[in-house]
Design a protein around this motif. Structure first.
Motif, PDB file in Angstrom:
ATOM      1  N   HIS A   1     -10.658   1.451   2.075  1.00 23.55           N
ATOM      2  CA  HIS A   1     -10.310   1.713   0.663  1.00 23.55           C
ATOM      3  C   HIS A   1     -11.343   2.478  -0.177  1.00 23.55           C
ATOM      4  O   HIS A   1     -10.979   3.328  -0.820  1.00 23.55           O
ATOM      5  CB  HIS A   1      -9.474   0.479   0.302  1.00 23.55           C
ATOM      6  CG  HIS A   1      -8.233   0.039   0.987  1.00 23.55           C
ATOM      7  ND1 HIS A   1      -8.179  -1.167   1.481  1.00 23.55           N
ATOM      8  CD2 HIS A   1      -7.241   0.604   1.186  1.00 23.55           C
ATOM      9  CE1 HIS A   1      -7.130  -1.318   1.955  1.00 23.55           C
ATOM     10  NE2 HIS A   1      -6.541  -0.288   2.009  1.00 23.55           N
TER      11      HIS A   1
ATOM     12  N   THR B   1      -2.853  10.864  -8.173  1.00 17.07           N
ATOM     13  CA  THR B   1      -2.368  10.819  -6.822  1.00 17.07           C
ATOM     14  C   THR B   1      -1.349   9.675  -6.464  1.00 17.07           C
ATOM     15  O   THR B   1      -0.724   9.682  -5.468  1.00 17.07           O
ATOM     16  CB  THR B   1      -3.652  10.651  -5.763  1.00 17.07           C
ATOM     17  OG1 THR B   1      -4.461   9.319  -6.139  1.00 17.07           O
ATOM     18  CG2 THR B   1      -4.557  11.666  -6.220  1.00 17.07           C
TER      19      THR B   1
ATOM     20  N   ARG C   1       3.347   3.665  -5.025  1.00 16.24           N
ATOM     21  CA  ARG C   1       2.134   4.289  -6.276  1.00 16.24           C
ATOM     22  C   ARG C   1       1.611   3.103  -6.851  1.00 16.24           C
ATOM     23  O   ARG C   1       2.369   2.006  -7.219  1.00 16.24           O
ATOM     24  CB  ARG C   1       3.149   5.014  -6.999  1.00 16.24           C
ATOM     25  CG  ARG C   1       3.521   6.548  -6.585  1.00 16.24           C
ATOM     26  CD  ARG C   1       4.150   7.215  -7.886  1.00 16.24           C
ATOM     27  NE  ARG C   1       3.184   7.415  -8.724  1.00 16.24           N
ATOM     28  CZ  ARG C   1       2.463   8.649  -8.941  1.00 16.24           C
ATOM     29  NH1 ARG C   1       2.289   9.547  -7.964  1.00 16.24           N
ATOM     30  NH2 ARG C   1       1.441   8.573 -10.025  1.00 16.24           N
TER      31      ARG C   1
ATOM     32  N   HIS D   1      -2.101  -4.165  -5.135  1.00 13.78           N
ATOM     33  CA  HIS D   1      -2.338  -2.747  -4.276  1.00 13.78           C
ATOM     34  C   HIS D   1      -4.032  -2.681  -4.016  1.00 13.78           C
ATOM     35  O   HIS D   1      -4.533  -3.078  -5.046  1.00 13.78           O
ATOM     36  CB  HIS D   1      -1.786  -1.419  -4.921  1.00 13.78           C
ATOM     37  CG  HIS D   1      -1.648  -0.313  -4.341  1.00 13.78           C
ATOM     38  ND1 HIS D   1      -2.626   0.373  -3.748  1.00 13.78           N
ATOM     39  CD2 HIS D   1      -0.645   0.068  -3.904  1.00 13.78           C
ATOM     40  CE1 HIS D   1      -2.465   1.399  -2.771  1.00 13.78           C
ATOM     41  NE2 HIS D   1      -1.260   1.599  -3.224  1.00 13.78           N
TER      42      HIS D   1
ATOM     43  N   GLU E   1       1.010  -1.255  -0.076  1.00 11.74           N
ATOM     44  CA  GLU E   1      -0.247  -0.032   0.092  1.00 11.74           C
ATOM     45  C   GLU E   1       0.902   1.277   0.088  1.00 11.74           C
ATOM     46  O   GLU E   1       0.429   2.345  -0.225  1.00 11.74           O
ATOM     47  CB  GLU E   1      -0.868   0.231   1.337  1.00 11.74           C
ATOM     48  CG  GLU E   1      -1.794   0.985   1.032  1.00 11.74           C
ATOM     49  CD  GLU E   1      -3.069   0.927   2.223  1.00 11.74           C
ATOM     50  OE1 GLU E   1      -3.997   1.592   2.106  1.00 11.74           O
ATOM     51  OE2 GLU E   1      -3.202  -0.208   2.975  1.00 11.74           O
TER      52      GLU E   1
ATOM     53  N   GLU F   1      -2.370   6.707  -5.418  1.00 13.29           N
ATOM     54  CA  GLU F   1      -3.102   6.272  -4.294  1.00 13.29           C
ATOM     55  C   GLU F   1      -4.245   5.133  -5.090  1.00 13.29           C
ATOM     56  O   GLU F   1      -4.455   4.373  -4.364  1.00 13.29           O
ATOM     57  CB  GLU F   1      -3.578   6.822  -3.271  1.00 13.29           C
ATOM     58  CG  GLU F   1      -2.502   7.784  -2.686  1.00 13.29           C
ATOM     59  CD  GLU F   1      -3.168   8.687  -1.576  1.00 13.29           C
ATOM     60  OE1 GLU F   1      -4.306   8.675  -1.498  1.00 13.29           O
ATOM     61  OE2 GLU F   1      -2.355   9.496  -1.143  1.00 13.29           O
TER      62      GLU F   1
ATOM     63  N   GLY G   1      -5.373  -0.032  -3.899  1.00 11.48           N
ATOM     64  CA  GLY G   1      -6.062   0.903  -4.809  1.00 11.48           C
ATOM     65  C   GLY G   1      -6.225   0.770  -6.198  1.00 11.48           C
ATOM     66  O   GLY G   1      -6.598   1.576  -7.281  1.00 11.48           O
TER      67      GLY G   1
END
Length: 468
Positions: free
Chosen positions: A453, A424, A33, A78, A30, A426, A80
């Motif tokens: 999330h 971002t 990027r 990830h 996490e 994220e 995200g």
């Protein structure tokens, strides 16, 4: 001078280090990027121009994974990473892959690895049972690398069943046609090219304006028009869960047409098919009893690392007749044995069944259902948040883990919103075109993504949308 060799004890030492590295990576993923901030050539520019003259320490290689490769990685695991369908993996899958790599088995024929072949036969039956597939697929499963290969294999079987030796000996000759929805995956067009049908032989069927699913009436009209022109229709490729929007083609109606015109029906369930493990989503199997072949990617939503596409064929003889080649060095032990070399494009094959076996046993049906339901629930809650904000709209049905949405604004504003969200580092969302409009795609289902999330994602989207 003998070549350097990593013996069992040295391998044991470094193997522990690699497992620790993977576990640490999963713990810290996490912090990266989601998508790398690099330009084409950046990673290659940091690598030496030539291979080393002498062997290097393993520690140096692992250090360079951190130093040289991770900065250029897209981190699909990830929490995200929500842009494409999830490419899930799990501990059992990774360990099964490690065992398969250590065994390094070649499973092209039964005799080359009996356990490899018979485990694959078993786990494909297990999965068919878990998904509630029709009896016509029992005992007729195979693991391909991807659903793209599944479509190509299905087309070769369809061509054989339609024209037999005339096709196998003489090729397609521009006579054959295949039908698929204009929302189908682009791999269908590639499969048609490789199979010799070509772009000119692909017919793109219109979709329903609301559901984005294939229109059987247009399919029939296209088939009739081709027959009238002296062409030979051979196959229809339908989809359960299209890539852009997860639309589900009406298999019962399509199956009836295929039966009436004697066409091979291949169903691509690459992403959504495994959802049938949950009884409440088993409606997606309606009409599969009329399909000739079906495939799902366990490496998408079923916690099994890439690559692992499970395919079932109702008439294996059509497939093996189309694909079989013989040579003196490829001897058959028994007519009762299954030689998977005749069920796929390449001759050689990896021991993919091992990692799927580990996943099915470690999670069990209950654990797999919980995982799938979690992804669906997160997507449904996200869709509710979108609907509650008058600045946004949902643009397609969302029965699984994908939600397609957009600002109530022009395409440029939506593209700008996506760029701001993704900048971002994220979060990563993707885009598509739905009914000619630019839309954002959010695909839940990764095991690392939880409600917190998703709530953070929605908060970020709302903030970036501003006063739109």
């Amino acid at each position: 001078m003998s070549a350097p060799h990593m013996g069992p004890e040295e391998f044991r030492q470094h193997g522990h280090t690699v497992v620790d590295w993977i576990a640490d990576y999963w713990s810290r993923r996490e912090g990266f990027r989601v998508m790398p901030s690099v330009q084409p050539g950046d990673v290659a520019g940091r690598l030496p121009e030539r291979a080393p003259e002498y062997g290097e320490p393993f520690s140096a290689m692992l250090a360079d994974v951190d130093r040289l490769l991770l900065p250029g990685m897209a981190h699909w695991q990830h929490p995200g990473f929500l842009g494409f369908f999830p490419m899930t993996t799990s501990g059992p899958s990774v360990l099964g892959e490690l065992l398969a790599a250590g065994l390094n088995a070649q499973g092209m024929t039964w005799s080359s690895n009996p356990a490899c072949t018979e485990l694959e036969m078993t786990v494909t039956d297990w999965l068919a049972d878990l998904m509630g597939l029709p009896a016509c697929f029992a005992g007729r499963g195979v693991i391909q690398d991807t659903a793209s290969a599944g479509a190509l294999v299905a087309l070769t079987a369809a061509l054989w069943r339609r024209a037999g030796l005339a096709w196998r000996d003489g090729g397609s000759g521009g006579r054959y046609t295949v039908y698929t929805s204009c929302e189908s995956h682009c791999s269908v067009a590639k499969a048609a090219r490789i199979a010799g049908i070509g772009d000119a032989g692909v017919r793109w069927v219109e979709v329903d304006g609301r559901t984005l699913a294939m229109r059987p009436q247009h399919l029939r009209a296209l088939i009739d028009a081709d027959i009238a022109q002296g062409l030979t229709p051979v196959a229809v490729i339908a989809t359960v869960g299209t890539t852009s929007t997860t639309a589900v083609d009406p298999l019962p109606a399509i199956g009836k047409l295929c039966h009436a015109y004697d066409l091979w029906l291949h169903v691509d369930g690459a992403y959504a098919g495994v959802a049938a493990i949950c009884p409440e989503l088993r409606w997606i199997n309606d009409g599969l009893q009329d399909a000739d072949s079906y495939c799902v990617n366990a490496h998408k939503w079923l916690l099994t690392g890439f690559d692992c596409c499970v395919m079932w064929v109702a008439d294996p003889e059509a497939l093996t007749n189309a694909m079989n080649v013989s040579a003196g060095y490829l001897t058959e032990i028994s007519s009762q044995a299954r030689d998977y070399r005749d069920w796929q494009i390449p001759l050689g094959r990896r021991f993919r069944a091992l990692k799927l076996w580990f996943v099915l046993r470690c999670y069990g049906a209950e654990g797999l259902r919980a995982h799938l339901r979690r992804g669906v629930a997160l997507a449904q809650e996200f869709a509710g948040w979108v609907r509650a904000d008058p600045r946004f709209e949902i643009v397609a049905p969302h029965p699984f883990g994908l939600v397609c949405f957009r600002l109530r604004a022009d395409d440029d504003r939506n593209a700008e919103l996506l760029a701001r969200i993704n900048s971002t580092g994220e979060i990563y969302l993707s885009s598509s075109q739905v009914r000619g409009r630019y839309v954002l795609r959010m695909a839940a289902g990764g095991p690392a993504t939880d409600r917190a999330h998703m709530a953070g994602l929605w908060k970020r989207i709302q903030a970036e949308a501003g006063d739109a």
